[in-house]
Design a protein around this motif. Structure first.
Motif, PDB file in Angstrom:
ATOM      1  N   PRO A   1      10.541   5.468 -16.665  1.00 36.04           N
ATOM      2  CA  PRO A   1      10.155   5.759 -15.282  1.00 36.04           C
ATOM      3  C   PRO A   1      11.375   5.836 -14.372  1.00 36.04           C
ATOM      4  O   PRO A   1      12.315   5.046 -14.515  1.00 36.04           O
ATOM      5  N   GLU A   2      11.377   6.787 -13.466  1.00 39.01           N
ATOM      6  CA  GLU A   2      12.496   6.945 -12.537  1.00 39.01           C
ATOM      7  C   GLU A   2      12.549   5.788 -11.547  1.00 39.01           C
ATOM      8  O   GLU A   2      13.620   5.317 -11.176  1.00 39.01           O
ATOM      9  N   GLN A   3      11.380   5.346 -11.114  1.00 34.95           N
ATOM     10  CA  GLN A   3      11.306   4.295 -10.110  1.00 34.95           C
ATOM     11  C   GLN A   3      11.572   2.939 -10.737  1.00 34.95           C
ATOM     12  O   GLN A   3      10.880   2.529 -11.678  1.00 34.95           O
ATOM     13  N   LEU A   4      12.581   2.243 -10.264  1.00 31.43           N
ATOM     14  CA  LEU A   4      12.886   0.924 -10.781  1.00 31.43           C
ATOM     15  C   LEU A   4      11.865  -0.092 -10.284  1.00 31.43           C
ATOM     16  O   LEU A   4      11.427  -0.044  -9.132  1.00 31.43           O
ATOM     17  N   THR A   5      11.464  -1.002 -11.156  1.00 34.35           N
ATOM     18  CA  THR A   5      10.557  -2.070 -10.780  1.00 34.35           C
ATOM     19  C   THR A   5      11.318  -3.128  -9.988  1.00 34.35           C
ATOM     20  O   THR A   5      12.395  -3.562 -10.399  1.00 34.35           O
ATOM     21  N   ALA A   6      10.757  -3.535  -8.863  1.00 37.18           N
ATOM     22  CA  ALA A   6      11.410  -4.574  -8.072  1.00 37.18           C
ATOM     23  C   ALA A   6      11.329  -5.895  -8.819  1.00 37.18           C
ATOM     24  O   ALA A   6      10.247  -6.295  -9.268  1.00 37.18           O
TER      25      ALA A   6
END
Length: 252
Positions: free
Chosen positions: A8-13
């Motif tokens: 996934p491009e979006q990093l998990t906080a």
């Protein structure tokens, strides 16, 4: 996660209080992994063989970075580090060596021992020492920094990752040790189950001190981004795979 070929491009906080350990973190890719995790609010233990270099690196990163003396080839050093760290959520096995580029005709057994002692045996020893802490984590992650030159598929013929015609057969000690890292990654993921996310990273050629005097290669920070993606995978993310620095699945 439905796409098994790309991260996934979006990093998990990261959850508040997330703690990571990065071995070989005083320079190169390890330093950049530590930097990016600290920037995301993770407390990072920066492992280094040389305690002074580790302290200097941690001081450069500021709050959130802690120095840790750890030599992955010394059992007593690993044991002491595990006691000092305590809780842990993310382990990035980054420490590595490259003892030479010789092929089977020129590689010495000493070069093989050197490569495997750090790249394989050290990685396994550190992982085993920190497993109790990782088991206490709600989101345990293990990232093993491998190499595209350890992929048997890419080593079997021309590929987009490195100049196969130029290097085929070479680097026996380093490249075979990274093939072993890939196998350890897969088997570790299978043994620990879905609660863990255990993956390997092919960072690409980077301008680091892995090979003394080498100035070619891309920005270590770019490779570190790939490691951070794996360190912050969501709970439905992949496990037991080799990934290129750009987030695409790489072949074993």
């Amino acid at each position: 996660m439905t796409d098994t070929t790309r991260l996934p491009e979006q990093l998990t906080a990261p959850a508040p209080g997330t703690v990571a350990l990065v071995t070989g973190a005083n320079s190169g890719i390890g330093l950049e992994v530590a930097r990016q995790l600290v920037e995301r609010g993770v407390t990072v233990w920066m492992g280094a063989r040389d305690a002074e270099k580790g302290r200097e690196a941690a001081a450069r990163l500021g709050d959130g970075a802690r120095s840790l003396r750890i030599d992955v080839t010394e059992p007593t050093s690993i044991e002491a580090a595990a006691e000092q760290v305590g809780d842990l959520d993310i382990l990035v096995n980054n420490a590595g060596v490259n003892p030479g580029a010789e092929d089977i005709t020129g590689t010495s057994l000493e070069q093989l021992r050197t490569a495997y002692e750090t790249n394989v045996f050290g990685l396994v020893a550190v992982t085993q020492a920190f497993l109790p802490a990782l088991r206490r984590s709600a989101h345990p992650r293990i990232v093993n920094v491998s190499s595209g030159t350890g992929s048997l598929v890419w080593n079997s013929g021309p590929n987009p990752q490195f100049d196969w015609e130029r290097v085929k057969g070479g680097g026996l000690a380093y490249r075979s040790s990274k093939t072993a890292v890939n196998a350890v990654t897969l088997l570790t993921a299978q043994a620990l189950g879905e609660g863990f996310k255990v993956n390997a990273l092919a960072p690409g050629l980077r301008a680091t001190n892995l090979v003394p005097g080498m100035s070619v290669g891309g920005d270590p920070a770019e490779a570190a981004t790939g490691a951070v993606r794996l360190a912050l995978l969501p709970d439905d993310g992949p496990t037991g795979a080799l990934w290129s620095w750009d987030g695409t699945r790489a072949p074993w």
